[in-house]
Design an enzyme around this catalytic site. Structure first.
Site, PDB file in Angstrom:
ATOM      1  N   ASP A 161     -28.684  47.956  69.491  1.00 23.21           N
ATOM      2  CA  ASP A 161     -30.127  47.866  69.238  1.00 23.21           C
ATOM      3  C   ASP A 161     -30.866  48.156  70.537  1.00 23.21           C
ATOM      4  O   ASP A 161     -30.750  47.381  71.505  1.00 23.21           O
ATOM      5  CB  ASP A 161     -30.500  46.472  68.737  1.00 23.21           C
ATOM      6  CG  ASP A 161     -29.983  46.168  67.335  1.00 23.21           C
ATOM      7  OD1 ASP A 161     -28.898  46.670  66.982  1.00 23.21           O
ATOM      8  OD2 ASP A 161     -30.653  45.419  66.613  1.00 23.21           O
TER       9      ASP A 161
ATOM     10  N   LYS B  49     -36.139  49.770  63.466  1.00 19.84           N
ATOM     11  CA  LYS B  49     -36.263  48.311  63.413  1.00 19.84           C
ATOM     12  C   LYS B  49     -37.680  47.911  63.813  1.00 19.84           C
ATOM     13  O   LYS B  49     -38.272  48.501  64.715  1.00 19.84           O
ATOM     14  CB  LYS B  49     -35.218  47.717  64.369  1.00 19.84           C
ATOM     15  CG  LYS B  49     -35.261  46.213  64.574  1.00 19.84           C
ATOM     16  CD  LYS B  49     -34.129  45.796  65.510  1.00 19.84           C
ATOM     17  CE  LYS B  49     -34.235  44.354  65.963  1.00 19.84           C
ATOM     18  NZ  LYS B  49     -33.141  43.970  66.883  1.00 19.84           N
TER      19      LYS B  49
ATOM     20  N   LYS C 273     -34.355  47.986  59.582  1.00 22.51           N
ATOM     21  CA  LYS C 273     -34.086  46.604  59.962  1.00 22.51           C
ATOM     22  C   LYS C 273     -35.408  45.865  60.121  1.00 22.51           C
ATOM     23  O   LYS C 273     -36.265  46.249  60.915  1.00 22.51           O
ATOM     24  CB  LYS C 273     -33.275  46.536  61.261  1.00 22.51           C
ATOM     25  CG  LYS C 273     -32.947  45.092  61.692  1.00 22.51           C
ATOM     26  CD  LYS C 273     -31.961  45.053  62.851  1.00 22.51           C
ATOM     27  CE  LYS C 273     -31.736  43.634  63.359  1.00 22.51           C
ATOM     28  NZ  LYS C 273     -30.739  43.571  64.443  1.00 22.51           N
TER      29      LYS C 273
END
Length: 344
Positions: A195, A258, A293
């Site tokens: 991430d 995300k 996400k």
């Protein structure tokens, strides 16, 4: 999507049905839409016109303005007029709760994280509900690079993946070489998912080429892993900027986009919908499957179910699985299990 007139009528009627006797005055803004409630009167105004704003769903304004009207609990009363708004109630609420558990990135990103805490996190990831082995496991655990080896060892032989934040999380403001070394260290330690944060400073300055170059370099050093790019939507300022950042991340190699680090703001219905629509457009254009996400500030089952419904409505049921959908959370699991227990 409801019409402006229908949304206004539903808001007004639902507001008039409140029984707490209070006089509510509140202003909620979703991009170009401003909703103002004054007692039983609700005023809806479009305040601006910008890229992507035509797709703003007025029911999201309703959800923010009247959170007690849109419910997931079928035992609670629904105010008159709420039938005009999206109904999150479903006969399959229990399955949706289980689905969210399976899509969780169970996370600990604290300065006092220890090996013991990470081991306990991993044990819970593998068996989220100690009384029901049919719940879970979660999709992944997410930790800092230094603790990746602990997580890898603790999840060995299980379906739970190990993710790591890297690349100078949460700001991404270190020089590129430093960010890439951080990513390489996480990959080398065994993380299968990375991430990273979008360089918002460069993006907001209009230096898209610099942002893209950094993400492409991150993609190169994390080859073979799932790359999730965090947009930090709360700092981007508008649906148009969120959409542009999402498109840039996807074009630079992201496997997932995300919403947030959790350090600044968090996921909102509008941000999630905007990102989902970018993913849908990319899928229709190129056939690529990009994951989403939802992360930051999602602490209750009702909030998670609301985001799930948005994703279902935009991307369809094919996206409601762990290789296409994640919820990043440290405290959400407890509320999901309580909600699941109450529905079964």
């Amino acid at each position: 999507m409801v019409s402006e007139a229908a949304a206004l009528e539903a808001l007004a009627r639902a507001g008039a049905s409140r029984t707490d006797g209070s006089v509510d005055r509140e202003i909620v803004r979703f991009g170009p839409v401003e909703a103002r409630r004054d007692g039983a009167q609700v005023h809806l105004t479009v305040t601006a016109s910008d890229r992507g704003t035509a797709e703003v769903r007025l029911e999201e304004v309703a959800e923010r303005l009247l959170p007690d009207v849109i419910r997931t609990d079928p035992e609670r009363p629904v105010a008159p007029g709420a039938e005009l708004l999206p109904d999150l109630r479903s006969a399959s609420v229990a399955e949706d709760l289980r689905r969210i558990v399976r899509c969780l990135d169970l996370t600990t990103l604290r300065g006092d994280d220890t090996r013991g805490r990470v081991r306990r996190l991993c044990a819970r990831a593998v068996r989220p509900d100690g009384t029901d082995a049919s719940v879970g496991p979660v999709a992944a655990v997410c930790v800092y690079p230094r603790l990746v080896p602990v997580a890898v060892h603790a999840t060995a032989g299980t379906p739970v993946a190990v993710a790591s934040v890297a690349g100078s999380f949460p700001t991404g403001l270190s020089d590129l070489d430093t960010r890439l070394r951080d990513i390489s260290a996480a990959v080398g330690a065994g993380a299968s998912e990375i991430d990273v944060v979008l360089d918002r400073s460069a993006f907001l300055d209009g230096r898209d080429d610099e942002v893209s170059a950094g993400l492409l370099a991150a993609r190169e050093v994390s080859a073979g892993t799932t790359l999730k790019v965090i947009l930090e939507t709360a700092e981007l300022g508008s649906p148009a900027a969120i959409a542009a950042a999402a498109e840039l991340a996807i074009g630079s190699g992201a496997d997932f986009i995300k919403t947030s680090t959790g350090a600044v703001g968090g996921a909102t219905p509008l941000a999630v919908r905007t990102m989902a629509e970018v993913i849908r457009a990319e899928s229709e254009r190129s056939g690529r499957v990009i994951g989403l996400k939802v992360s930051g500030g999602v602490r209750t089952a009702d909030e998670a179910l609301g985001h799930l419904e948005i994703i279902r409505s935009v991307l369809g049921p094919a996206w409601l699985r762990a290789d296409r959908l994640r919820f990043g959370a440290s405290s959400l699991l407890d509320d999901l299990l309580v909600a699941l227990d109450s529905t079964e």
